[in-house]
Design a protein around this motif. Sequence first.
Motif, mmCIF file in Angstrom:
data_model
loop_
_atom_site.group_PDB
_atom_site.id
_atom_site.type_symbol
_atom_site.label_atom_id
_atom_site.label_comp_id
_atom_site.label_asym_id
_atom_site.label_seq_id
_atom_site.Cartn_x
_atom_site.Cartn_y
_atom_site.Cartn_z
ATOM 1 N N ASN A 123 92.430 -54.459 -31.021
ATOM 2 C CA ASN A 123 93.881 -54.595 -30.867
ATOM 3 C C ASN A 123 94.210 -55.604 -29.764
ATOM 4 O O ASN A 123 95.322 -55.653 -29.265
ATOM 5 C CB ASN A 123 94.550 -53.245 -30.596
ATOM 6 N N TYR A 160 91.420 -58.553 -39.860
ATOM 7 C CA TYR A 160 91.944 -57.352 -40.511
ATOM 8 C C TYR A 160 92.564 -57.844 -41.802
ATOM 9 O O TYR A 160 93.560 -58.572 -41.765
ATOM 10 C CB TYR A 160 92.980 -56.688 -39.619
ATOM 11 N N ARG A 205 99.983 -54.165 -33.415
ATOM 12 C CA ARG A 205 99.666 -52.966 -32.640
ATOM 13 C C ARG A 205 100.561 -51.803 -33.037
ATOM 14 O O ARG A 205 100.132 -50.649 -33.087
ATOM 15 C CB ARG A 205 99.855 -53.243 -31.150
ATOM 16 N N THR A 232 97.552 -50.284 -35.827
ATOM 17 C CA THR A 232 96.537 -49.641 -34.993
ATOM 18 C C THR A 232 97.138 -48.507 -34.177
ATOM 19 O O THR A 232 98.329 -48.475 -33.917
ATOM 20 C CB THR A 232 95.917 -50.628 -33.974
ATOM 21 N N ILE A 287 94.260 -48.300 -38.737
ATOM 22 C CA ILE A 287 93.094 -48.337 -37.865
ATOM 23 C C ILE A 287 93.281 -47.370 -36.708
ATOM 24 O O ILE A 287 94.311 -47.381 -36.033
ATOM 25 C CB ILE A 287 92.896 -49.750 -37.282
ATOM 26 N N LEU A 345 91.560 -46.295 -33.213
ATOM 27 C CA LEU A 345 90.564 -46.722 -32.234
ATOM 28 C C LEU A 345 90.346 -45.592 -31.234
ATOM 29 O O LEU A 345 91.292 -45.127 -30.614
ATOM 30 C CB LEU A 345 91.059 -47.976 -31.503
#
Lengths: 356, 294
Positions: A90, A102, A119, A123, A200, A202
């Motif tokens: 990110n 991505y 972001r 993510t 995504i 993380l």
Amino acid sequence: MADAALANGASEEERVAHGVEIRNLYKIFGPNGAEMVEKVKGGMSKTELNEKHNHVLGLNDINISMPGGQIQVVMGLSGSGKSTLIRHINRLIDPTAGEVLYGDQDVCAMNAKELREFRRHKTAMVFQKFALLPHRTVIENTVYGLEIQGVNRRTARKAAARWIARVGLEGFEDHYPNQLSGGMQQRVGLARALTNDADILLMDEAFSALDPLIRVDMQSVLLDLQAELRKTIVFITHDLDEALRLGDRIAILRDGAVIQQGTGQEIVLRPADEYISNFVQEVNRARVIFVDTIMDRGEIVEGAPELRQRMLLEDAAKLFAETGQDRANVLDKTGRPIGSVSLQSTISAMVTPNTH
Amino acid sequence: MDWIEFPSLGRRDLRDLRLTIDGAFREFTRAYGPTLERAFEPLEDFLVWLEHLLIESPWPLVLIGIVGIVFLLSRNVRIAAGATLALLAIGYFGMWEDTMRTIAVVTVCTMVAVIIGIPIGIAMARSDRMQGIINPILDLMQTMPSFVYLIPVVMIFGLGKVPGVIAVVVYAIPPMIRLTNLGIRLVDPAVLEAADAFGSSSFQKLSKVQLPLALPTIMAGINQCIMMSLAMVVVASMIGVKGLGQPVLQAINNQYFTMGVMNGLAIVAIAIIFDRATQAYGKRLQKHSEVIHG
Ligand SMILES: Nc1ncnc2c1ncn2[C@@H]1O[C@H](COP(=O)(O)OP(=O)(O)O)[C@@H](O)[C@H]1O
Ligand SMILES: [Mg+2]
């Protein structure tokens, strides 16, 4: 877990998240990182770079293909570059060279606005030390992502409440983080990330700060959720048991470079070097290796006892002990035999660590 | 032995230098004084209005108002009761009106300091260069004897309320700015990283994370600011700010011991009330900010 939340899982299961491709990624900390890349490409080691040029080699030519909808674990000792790597996805850290893809977007090439949108929508992150907002209650923490996207308050609160319930914190909505235990705080961290509904996820050593029992508990929560959500999860850990339990794929870092990647089975059975062998030695192989990993594919014995795919060596050993046989067939999910394992190979796989 | 004499500007040169600077400043005052005075008129009007409100309203209402605010801030009955007793005593000894004037001045000064100080503090927290520039200015403001900057202020504005407010604000604003800066810089970088990871814009980060988390420290700045404003009351009375400072000044000039002590104690009493109320409020703000892991 709340059953109501499971009901709308079905539609989400259809959508498969994009994967993340990391290509030739370098990160060198220091004022002239860009110039140092050539030296590193020429083979200069982390120690040498530090001593001669006072730059820190963070990441060294990382290439990882993180599959969509699966859990990619990144493992390594402290200081090996795990946090640095996950922060490139990110772009909390800017790379010195390389690409993070991505879909067809290169995260490293985005401008400030595109990056912010990426972001916000693609993510979400869970942190080792939780990083909750101490002045906000559980629900206010959980809505944070939607709040900054400008989602209206009622919709955001509803989504947040659903995920709070889903991670088992119903009734704690109005508590402050410092009124909760570490395990509960990390559930808030998880709910906050999930509420963002991003492809995504993380997780940087997300469970490392927790007590062992709570940690296993949280791993189960994550696996349950993942069975339903199929996100692309990048999970950092320094613990091999955790890596093997969670990871569809595992990459091992050392001094900023990937020294082996593959499935957990591959790594346990064929560690690439001594560093990894040392890691792997501690593992209880009987409880990690699947029977189908060591079976003789296609070799089926009439009348032999039966094992299922994804059963562990321990299960095979138990079966051999109970039946007194020395070979068992392995069945796939549909119940069709696909191969067999012998008592001999089971025992060998359980006790012989590959030495280097 | 000529060289042993300190190399210095000749007496005549020095006088010329002073005359030139003073002359230039006087020119400036003559040219811009009225404009500046007009610019500060709304401030003066507000101060006059507040003074009137506090003095002309029936005293029980004012008492209830002040004690009410103290209670809302502190949520503490003992502090509120203490404030009531102190204010009653002040009134009983005939210092009500002067006290109200002082409260009005301190309130206005604190408001001005907050309005100017917080944005400067934010700017300082956001850039190390800004911090490098502003810090020495604040040092100067805090160490320069207040009488020195009274001179240009009085030259521009004459005697009265506005120069008083300016002098007090100059004296009281540094802690406001410093603590705003400090509060923002002390915010846990891990929390800021989380805010970044969720895609916060820098304004969202400021308004939703940095300022709320810096608030207890900023509150300490406001507390300091009030205390220093009160300390300036006596000095400000020299340039025409009415209130508890004037009787103190009068007492010094005429050696009225009791009068000096009584008014001094009144200043102390207000200081304690404001201090306890704002500190208790700051503590309440901080209640959830301590992060406990485990
Ligand atoms: N901002 C930085 N400046 C300089 N060196 C850094 C910085 N961040 C990390 N490093 C260095 O990069 C290496 C990898 O750190 P990190 O990614 O935090 O490791 P891990 O998460 O695996 O423990 C370490 O040697 C660390 O000292
Ligand atoms: Mg780390």
